[in-house]
Enzyme design. Sequence first.
Site, PDB file in Angstrom:
ATOM      1  N   ASP A 127       0.861  -1.187   0.000  1.00  0.00           N
ATOM      2  CA  ASP A 127       0.000   0.000   0.000  1.00  0.00           C
ATOM      3  C   ASP A 127       0.899   1.240   0.000  1.00  0.00           C
ATOM      4  O   ASP A 127       1.399   1.650   1.045  1.00  0.00           O
ATOM      5  CB  ASP A 127      -0.932   0.010   1.214  1.00  0.00           C
ATOM      6  CG  ASP A 127      -2.018   1.061   1.082  1.00  0.00           C
ATOM      7  OD1 ASP A 127      -2.998   0.804   0.371  1.00  0.00           O
ATOM      8  OD2 ASP A 127      -1.874   2.151   1.679  1.00  0.00           O
ATOM      9  N   GLU A 129       2.334   5.071  -0.240  1.00  0.00           N
ATOM     10  CA  GLU A 129       1.963   6.462   0.024  1.00  0.00           C
ATOM     11  C   GLU A 129       2.659   7.305  -1.035  1.00  0.00           C
ATOM     12  O   GLU A 129       3.799   7.004  -1.435  1.00  0.00           O
ATOM     13  CB  GLU A 129       2.379   6.896   1.429  1.00  0.00           C
ATOM     14  CG  GLU A 129       1.642   6.166   2.540  1.00  0.00           C
ATOM     15  CD  GLU A 129       0.131   6.270   2.429  1.00  0.00           C
ATOM     16  OE1 GLU A 129      -0.376   7.376   2.132  1.00  0.00           O
ATOM     17  OE2 GLU A 129      -0.550   5.256   2.630  1.00  0.00           O
ATOM     18  N   ASP A 227      -2.751   1.501  -6.589  1.00  0.00           N
ATOM     19  CA  ASP A 227      -1.349   1.339  -6.197  1.00  0.00           C
ATOM     20  C   ASP A 227      -0.497   0.907  -7.381  1.00  0.00           C
ATOM     21  O   ASP A 227       0.584   1.454  -7.608  1.00  0.00           O
ATOM     22  CB  ASP A 227      -1.236   0.316  -5.061  1.00  0.00           C
ATOM     23  CG  ASP A 227      -1.776   0.866  -3.760  1.00  0.00           C
ATOM     24  OD1 ASP A 227      -1.035   1.571  -3.058  1.00  0.00           O
ATOM     25  OD2 ASP A 227      -2.963   0.617  -3.457  1.00  0.00           O
ATOM     26  N   HIS A 286      -3.106   5.930   6.847  1.00  0.00           N
ATOM     27  CA  HIS A 286      -2.280   6.531   5.797  1.00  0.00           C
ATOM     28  C   HIS A 286      -0.787   6.422   6.079  1.00  0.00           C
ATOM     29  O   HIS A 286       0.017   7.061   5.392  1.00  0.00           O
ATOM     30  CB  HIS A 286      -2.688   7.981   5.513  1.00  0.00           C
ATOM     31  CG  HIS A 286      -4.095   8.102   5.020  1.00  0.00           C
ATOM     32  ND1 HIS A 286      -4.508   7.592   3.817  1.00  0.00           N
ATOM     33  CD2 HIS A 286      -5.194   8.637   5.598  1.00  0.00           C
ATOM     34  CE1 HIS A 286      -5.800   7.825   3.659  1.00  0.00           C
ATOM     35  NE2 HIS A 286      -6.242   8.447   4.726  1.00  0.00           N
ATOM     36  N   ASP A 291      -1.211   0.626   7.008  1.00  0.00           N
ATOM     37  CA  ASP A 291      -2.299   0.272   6.094  1.00  0.00           C
ATOM     38  C   ASP A 291      -2.110  -1.146   5.565  1.00  0.00           C
ATOM     39  O   ASP A 291      -3.047  -1.944   5.514  1.00  0.00           O
ATOM     40  CB  ASP A 291      -2.358   1.249   4.915  1.00  0.00           C
ATOM     41  CG  ASP A 291      -3.048   2.565   5.273  1.00  0.00           C
ATOM     42  OD1 ASP A 291      -3.566   2.691   6.394  1.00  0.00           O
ATOM     43  OD2 ASP A 291      -3.067   3.468   4.419  1.00  0.00           O
TER      44      ASP A 291
END
Length: 342
Positions: A127, A129, A227, A286, A291
């Site tokens: 996941d 960022e 993603d 986040h 996550d």
Amino acid sequence: MEEQQEEHEEQKENRPQPARPPPPPAARPPGKQHSGAGDQGTEGKSPGSGQSAFSDPVYKEIAVTNGYINRMSREELRSKLAEFKLETRGVKDVLKKRLKNYYKKQKLMQKEVLNSDGYYDYICVVDFEATCEEGNPPEFVHEIIEFPVVLLNTHTLEIEDTFQQYVKPEVNPKLSNFCIGLTGITQDIIDKADAFPQVLQNVIEWMRQRELGTKYSYCMLTDGSWDMSKFLNIQCRVSRIKYPSFAKKWINIRKSYGNFYKVPRNQTKLTIMLEKLGMTYDGRPHSGLDDSKNIARIAIRMLQDGCELRVNEKMHAGQLMTVSSSTPLEGAPAPQMPRYRN
């Protein structure tokens, strides 16, 4: 990261005739090993060997049992699940699905219909960022600033290892206050980080050390499509490298969850999935690593409930495509560093 992105994008039983249930299956504690029973859209079927397999009386028994379970109250469901030492948390539909799949697995094991071989040994949960600005203007270039991987062992149904590195962006090297507040990633962290090609090389080396794609089969899993289809795709172009082959196919857990538990798309956001399964978010929302860990918890619960998580999305010629559930199960290739673009 995808949930915050989607908020902006979105702003522009088959009841058989009443019958007594068959006797409970022979007492056999449900171990952690995933048997491969169940899929993302069926309740009384199994990956048997041809149509003749479904003529076996066991499938009639499964259908009758499913009908009985459909008529049970939430407390009756919880009581029966507790009797079999199964998880009792979750909304009623989740409890029904869990109990149905338990009976189904037990019945098929008794008939020796199941083949437990051939499933992925590991699932790599990712996941990302990425850089962002409030309102996410369409011209803004999102660059990956955190690359986490959570390694889920499908045999033990436990998180076996994790990887996390931050990434220095090059198009927008200064983070917005909005991005810092959302992700908790500070400018100081980013300034000290490696560029994306080096971080990707470190990820690949980490995966190689764990013999993924060589000794052990594996696949990638994400919370949504973005993603891989957006963030990784854009990042590879920014970094002038080709898209890595090991990430060209993945499990979109939102699709798998929606199909398995029969819920609409707006019920498949991370916090809602956790809530419906009787869990709460653990960590900082986040944070890419946190996550990923929470997504892995959902995957574990789905495997325990009898879902065979399978690749359902892929990148082909730079475009996002759906992978049919009838496609033969195949693990990702051994990770290799992609070549630089000309």
